[in-house]
Design a protein around this motif. Sequence first.
Motif, PDB file in Angstrom:
ATOM      1  N   HIS A 151       0.398  -1.155  -0.274  1.00 43.81           N
ATOM      2  CA  HIS A 151      -0.022  -0.191  -0.227  1.00 43.81           C
ATOM      3  C   HIS A 151       1.097   1.360  -0.133  1.00 43.81           C
ATOM      4  CE1 HIS A 151      -4.352  -1.558   1.495  1.00 43.81           C
ATOM      5  NE2 HIS A 151      -4.225  -0.937   0.241  1.00 43.81           N
ATOM      6  N   PRO A 152       1.804   1.249   0.735  1.00 45.48           N
ATOM      7  CA  PRO A 152       2.824   2.775   1.028  1.00 45.48           C
ATOM      8  C   PRO A 152       3.006   2.729  -0.478  1.00 45.48           C
ATOM      9  CG  PRO A 152       3.043   1.386   3.122  1.00 45.48           C
ATOM     10  CD  PRO A 152       2.381   0.630   1.651  1.00 45.48           C
ATOM     11  N   ALA A 153       3.782   2.037  -1.201  1.00 47.46           N
ATOM     12  CA  ALA A 153       4.246   2.131  -2.363  1.00 47.46           C
ATOM     13  C   ALA A 153       3.283   2.171  -3.397  1.00 47.46           C
ATOM     14  CB  ALA A 153       5.200   1.024  -3.443  1.00 47.46           C
ATOM     15  N   LEU A 154       2.383   2.011  -3.324  1.00 46.11           N
ATOM     16  CA  LEU A 154       0.519   2.967  -4.412  1.00 46.11           C
ATOM     17  C   LEU A 154       0.007   3.533  -4.632  1.00 46.11           C
ATOM     18  CD1 LEU A 154      -1.143   0.613  -6.613  1.00 46.11           C
ATOM     19  CD2 LEU A 154      -2.365   0.023  -4.476  1.00 46.11           C
ATOM     20  N   HIS A 155      -0.054   3.745  -2.929  1.00 43.44           N
ATOM     21  CA  HIS A 155      -0.301   5.253  -2.576  1.00 43.44           C
ATOM     22  C   HIS A 155       0.303   6.059  -3.225  1.00 43.44           C
ATOM     23  CE1 HIS A 155      -0.659   8.725   0.454  1.00 43.44           C
ATOM     24  NE2 HIS A 155      -2.063   7.822   0.190  1.00 43.44           N
ATOM     25  N   ALA A 156       2.062   6.511  -3.665  1.00 39.89           N
ATOM     26  CA  ALA A 156       2.348   7.349  -4.292  1.00 39.89           C
ATOM     27  C   ALA A 156       2.614   6.672  -5.878  1.00 39.89           C
ATOM     28  CB  ALA A 156       4.010   6.743  -3.799  1.00 39.89           C
ATOM     29  N   ALA A 157       2.206   5.760  -6.121  1.00 44.19           N
ATOM     30  CA  ALA A 157       2.469   5.558  -7.531  1.00 44.19           C
ATOM     31  C   ALA A 157       1.491   5.952  -8.230  1.00 44.19           C
ATOM     32  CB  ALA A 157       2.716   4.539  -7.876  1.00 44.19           C
ATOM     33  N   GLY A 158       0.250   5.518  -7.691  1.00 44.87           N
ATOM     34  CA  GLY A 158      -1.300   6.037  -8.521  1.00 44.87           C
ATOM     35  C   GLY A 158      -1.123   7.281  -8.298  1.00 44.87           C
ATOM     36  N   ALA A 159      -0.853   8.173  -7.228  1.00 43.36           N
ATOM     37  CA  ALA A 159      -1.153   9.342  -7.059  1.00 43.36           C
ATOM     38  C   ALA A 159      -0.437  10.349  -8.245  1.00 43.36           C
ATOM     39  CB  ALA A 159      -1.163  10.066  -6.001  1.00 43.36           C
ATOM     40  N   VAL A 160       0.719   9.605  -8.575  1.00 45.88           N
ATOM     41  CA  VAL A 160       1.771  10.304  -8.973  1.00 45.88           C
ATOM     42  C   VAL A 160       1.146   9.546 -10.994  1.00 45.88           C
ATOM     43  CG1 VAL A 160       3.938  10.638 -10.403  1.00 45.88           C
ATOM     44  CG2 VAL A 160       3.841   9.912  -7.961  1.00 45.88           C
ATOM     45  N   CYS A 161       0.906   8.905 -11.324  1.00 43.58           N
ATOM     46  CA  CYS A 161       0.514   8.514 -11.857  1.00 43.58           C
ATOM     47  C   CYS A 161      -0.944   8.747 -13.203  1.00 43.58           C
ATOM     48  CB  CYS A 161       0.370   7.038 -12.627  1.00 43.58           C
ATOM     49  SG  CYS A 161       2.169   6.298 -12.529  1.00 43.58           S
ATOM     50  N   ALA A 193      -8.416  13.418  -8.800  1.00 40.57           N
ATOM     51  CA  ALA A 193      -8.646  11.824  -9.048  1.00 40.57           C
ATOM     52  C   ALA A 193      -7.003  12.068  -8.194  1.00 40.57           C
ATOM     53  CB  ALA A 193      -7.879  11.605 -10.573  1.00 40.57           C
ATOM     54  N   VAL A 194      -6.433  12.923  -7.734  1.00 42.86           N
ATOM     55  CA  VAL A 194      -4.886  12.723  -7.214  1.00 42.86           C
ATOM     56  C   VAL A 194      -5.400  12.893  -6.260  1.00 42.86           C
ATOM     57  CG1 VAL A 194      -3.125  14.039  -6.689  1.00 42.86           C
ATOM     58  CG2 VAL A 194      -3.391  13.243  -9.903  1.00 42.86           C
ATOM     59  N   ALA A 195      -6.540  13.766  -5.536  1.00 43.27           N
ATOM     60  CA  ALA A 195      -6.948  13.912  -4.653  1.00 43.27           C
ATOM     61  C   ALA A 195      -7.308  12.746  -3.591  1.00 43.27           C
ATOM     62  CB  ALA A 195      -7.937  15.211  -4.242  1.00 43.27           C
ATOM     63  N   SER A 196      -8.471  12.315  -4.827  1.00 39.12           N
ATOM     64  CA  SER A 196      -8.814  10.729  -4.747  1.00 39.12           C
ATOM     65  C   SER A 196      -8.777  10.104  -4.335  1.00 39.12           C
ATOM     66  CB  SER A 196     -10.454  10.515  -5.591  1.00 39.12           C
ATOM     67  OG  SER A 196     -11.133   9.591  -5.193  1.00 39.12           O
ATOM     68  N   TRP A 197      -7.639   9.925  -4.621  1.00 36.54           N
ATOM     69  CA  TRP A 197      -6.561   8.560  -4.654  1.00 36.54           C
ATOM     70  C   TRP A 197      -5.590   8.396  -3.119  1.00 36.54           C
ATOM     71  CZ3 TRP A 197      -5.259   4.444  -8.196  1.00 36.54           C
ATOM     72  CH2 TRP A 197      -4.459   3.220  -7.894  1.00 36.54           C
ATOM     73  N   LEU A 198      -5.291   9.857  -3.220  1.00 40.39           N
ATOM     74  CA  LEU A 198      -4.536  10.203  -1.544  1.00 40.39           C
ATOM     75  C   LEU A 198      -5.607   9.639  -0.219  1.00 40.39           C
ATOM     76  CD1 LEU A 198      -2.638  13.463  -2.336  1.00 40.39           C
ATOM     77  CD2 LEU A 198      -1.312  10.965  -2.261  1.00 40.39           C
ATOM     78  N   ALA A 199      -6.864  10.361  -0.603  1.00 42.12           N
ATOM     79  CA  ALA A 199      -7.513  10.238   0.493  1.00 42.12           C
ATOM     80  C   ALA A 199      -8.241   8.741   0.796  1.00 42.12           C
ATOM     81  CB  ALA A 199      -8.714  11.956   0.086  1.00 42.12           C
ATOM     82  N   GLY A 200      -7.767   7.849  -0.552  1.00 39.44           N
ATOM     83  CA  GLY A 200      -8.473   6.451  -0.472  1.00 39.44           C
ATOM     84  C   GLY A 200      -9.262   5.978   1.081  1.00 39.44           C
ATOM     85  N   THR A 218     -10.817  11.410   6.868  1.00 36.82           N
ATOM     86  CA  THR A 218      -9.399  10.745   5.653  1.00 36.82           C
ATOM     87  C   THR A 218      -8.668  10.373   6.458  1.00 36.82           C
ATOM     88  OG1 THR A 218     -10.148  13.210   5.358  1.00 36.82           O
ATOM     89  CG2 THR A 218     -11.647  11.434   4.122  1.00 36.82           C
ATOM     90  N   ASN A 219      -7.732  11.179   7.948  1.00 38.44           N
ATOM     91  CA  ASN A 219      -6.407  11.179   7.802  1.00 38.44           C
ATOM     92  C   ASN A 219      -6.048  11.563   6.862  1.00 38.44           C
ATOM     93  OD1 ASN A 219      -7.049  10.290  10.358  1.00 38.44           O
ATOM     94  ND2 ASN A 219      -6.543   7.453   9.994  1.00 38.44           N
ATOM     95  N   VAL A 220      -5.707  12.758   6.422  1.00 36.86           N
ATOM     96  CA  VAL A 220      -4.958  13.191   4.702  1.00 36.86           C
ATOM     97  C   VAL A 220      -4.026  13.908   6.123  1.00 36.86           C
ATOM     98  CG1 VAL A 220      -4.503  15.354   2.835  1.00 36.86           C
ATOM     99  CG2 VAL A 220      -6.268  13.279   3.142  1.00 36.86           C
ATOM    100  N   PRO A 221      -2.251  13.731   5.606  1.00 36.64           N
ATOM    101  CA  PRO A 221      -1.813  14.447   6.056  1.00 36.64           C
ATOM    102  C   PRO A 221      -1.084  15.483   6.292  1.00 36.64           C
ATOM    103  CG  PRO A 221      -0.846  12.456   5.483  1.00 36.64           C
ATOM    104  CD  PRO A 221      -1.881  12.230   4.508  1.00 36.64           C
ATOM    105  N   TYR A 222      -1.586  16.129   7.271  1.00 37.24           N
ATOM    106  CA  TYR A 222      -1.096  18.159   7.534  1.00 37.24           C
ATOM    107  C   TYR A 222       0.002  18.114   7.236  1.00 37.24           C
ATOM    108  CZ  TYR A 222       0.465  22.523   8.756  1.00 37.24           C
ATOM    109  OH  TYR A 222       1.022  23.709   8.953  1.00 37.24           O
TER     110      TYR A 222
END
Length: 893
Positions: free
Chosen positions: A55-65, A71-78, A117-121
């Motif tokens: 998940h950590p690697a998928l979290h980063a890769a999906g956002a960048v792609c 779409a990026v905000a939705s992916w990051l806050a999944g 959603t725990n989006v980091p500050y």
Amino acid sequence: MSALTDAVRAGRTSEVVGLLDGMTAAERRAELPELKALRKELRADRWSSEATRAHPALHAAGAVCQTGAAAVASWLAGTDMRWSQSSPELLLHLLGDRDPDWLADVAHRLAERPTGTNVPYELMAGLVRLSGCPVPTTEAYVQGWVWHLGGTWREGDTLVERLRKEPHLAALVPAMFETNEVGSSLWWLGSEGPDSWPGALSQLAEERVLERKTLIDVCVARLLRGGQTNGLRVCLRLLKALALTREEQRERTADWLALASDSLSLVASHAQSVLAALVLDGDLLPRQLAEMSEAVLFRTEKKLVRAQLTLLGKVLAREPSAADLLLPAAAQAFGHRDPDVQERALKLVERHAGKVAAPEARDELVASAEQLIPSLRSRAAEALGATAPAPEPLVHEEVLPPAPEPIRLPLAPESATELAEEISALLESADDVAAFEGALDGIVRQAHVNREALLEALDPVAGRCWWDQRPKPGDLSQADQHFSTHHGLADPSDALALILATFRGRVGTATLQASLQRWTVSTGCVHGPLACAFEARVWEIAHRLRTDPLPFLLSTPTWSTGLLDPDELVERLDAYKSSGVRVAECDFAQALLRVGREDRPAAEAAAGRARALGTAEGTRLAQWLTAGDPALPLDRQRTSDTRVLLEFGEVEELQADFPQEFRHLGRRVAAPRKGWCYRHWNIGLRRHWLAVLPERRELVAVRILRDLSAVALDDEKGAAEILPPLAESGGEAGEAVHLCLAYGLGARHEQDRLGAVDALLVLAARGQLDADRLGADLGQLVRRGAVKPTRLAESARTAAATGAEVTVWRVLRHALPILLADLAGAAAPGSSGSTAVARGLGELLGVAAECVERSGARGELPHLARAADRRGASRLVSQARRLRDALNREAAA
């Protein structure tokens, strides 16, 4: 599979970063379909080691792609990656080369997400820094900022120094007080001193880093809006730290008036003190003081009311010409529920009545005096030069709410889709017995005739549940692992989960069979027999769903109380006979315990039809229906120290011809051991226990008695919500029910006391309240220190306010002599002594006097004269005299 997807699956984050840094935008977009497919695959079992690793690697890769900001905000806050995210530093590195406007869009979209959603500050703040955009002032961003400041305390600098470094301070500080939850989270950073939020912000205002007027405005606005107590307390401390000048206070007079009349007590008290200073300095007109007084004197807090009356006295002594305005305002306290407050207000009127010049003001005072308790009305008439009121007639009509009628339960939904919708709601909370039983019967019926349709309808419902994850070949499902090692169903929703998991093939037959064979009842847990009966039936239903489906359940109740009509049970047994269905043992046992027998003609008529069925179950039902009224144990005794509990002997009729899992319901009930820890903590289960024995509430009450005692003795919360259903249930309302009610009336928390008052009124309306017994129990519990008299007085006053003065007086008439005997030194051995009893007894005597005055009750109360003849003017003595006078007052002809 691409190299990027392979690295993501393996959790090789460094390799993922290298691959992404070397890709063009088009190459990144091409990787997205595989990454989405991997995410969907991992979502099916998000807590597995494979998912946690990837998940950590998928979290980063999906956002960048991704391409679009949304779409990026939705992916990051999944939600599926909420607890296994990539670090903010890594994400900022990968996204930092994008257009500033695009980064700003992502930052604001993330900031608008809910706080859960725990989006980091650090990620949001980094995007704001990179884009140079205005700072978001949403709840998620501001709360993240507050907690971030608290998390950097180890760096050694003070809060003031951390705040000085914030480039967006002027925007974020006001936003703290505008969001819902942020202000209430500031307390943990320190509530006092220079390094507290109030101290730090006031210092920055003094240094002109922050605008002082803005701080005052946002604090006052937050106080006007209300909210959690901790947040409001922070605002008050900041206002005090800012030390408002008289001019700043005067500018906000309207705000102080609003706060004094309609806000939390601590806020109103501060506003009242500010207004009092303005009044005494001559900055508030008598008209404004009168408006303020009318609002404050309407409040229930005695401290605020007394302070307002004191302020009025000071102003009247200084400005006699204001009496026409201020005395009618002071008379608002004549209607206060506390007689001491009424008398204090009357003394103020007596002292200044001669200053009233306007006839309309005097007429208003005379009209207000009608709200006074009878013993004060003649004094008011004398002071105002009015005619003394005639004694009130003895005629009084008791007003009780109508006794609640049981509700006939609707039939199970015929549509699989409709049933699935009901189940979806019940999975969140299945405390409602009627809804739970209807859903249980609906599942059994639909599984028998419409299995595939029900499975399809349940797909979206079950897909969100932890127990529905499909196991890998050869592995046990999570549901099977959980239920194979269970130590009891935690709550009704857990029971429903077992049924659904079994229906969907997530619990194996071996697990179900083993559970049916291992039922035992813990001898140390007083709840055990009730829980065992409830759970055994659920496990049996699950087992039959898997091995031998039933067409419907025999034990589904007819009425909301859990009662089952005898004729309906006969019809169900007849349908079983016609279809050749094998009866489920626990289901039939529960049906017997639910079938109504108190209506003897109906029970005997149904018995004849049951016997005519010619089946073993029909004969058993006929014997049960003709056995007489539901039996209770003859052997009963009390155990007591501070806590009074009960012990019951055996109930023979529940021993024979019942499954082993149900026989414990009739076994001896011993008082629970001190300090014993029970696993049946879920309050919702108790409603279902009542439905196990709907015509034997005493047998349920004796097993939950210690739970009810905890709301009074241990300040626990919530247990008394069972009292209204207990009052509405069937069977004798005996010693156990009344003791449960007594503890509830002395509960620590208001909501529990309100539940007890509701139960008191229901029992009274049904003619089942034994006021003598309840009063004696309350007297003993107060005497032993188990129930505080002030709490009991609140409950009694609430019940009396509904119009049940006669009922409340009948109860107090038997409680008070026990307490007054202690006071008079005539107590039996073992009492707690007069000092402990006297504490709060004045409140209880005041409620009793009010009930007597309104109901016209007359007579003698043992030991009351001794209390009334004591020296002094304490509340206890004054209310004892008031009660004595009321009981001896002559009625009008």
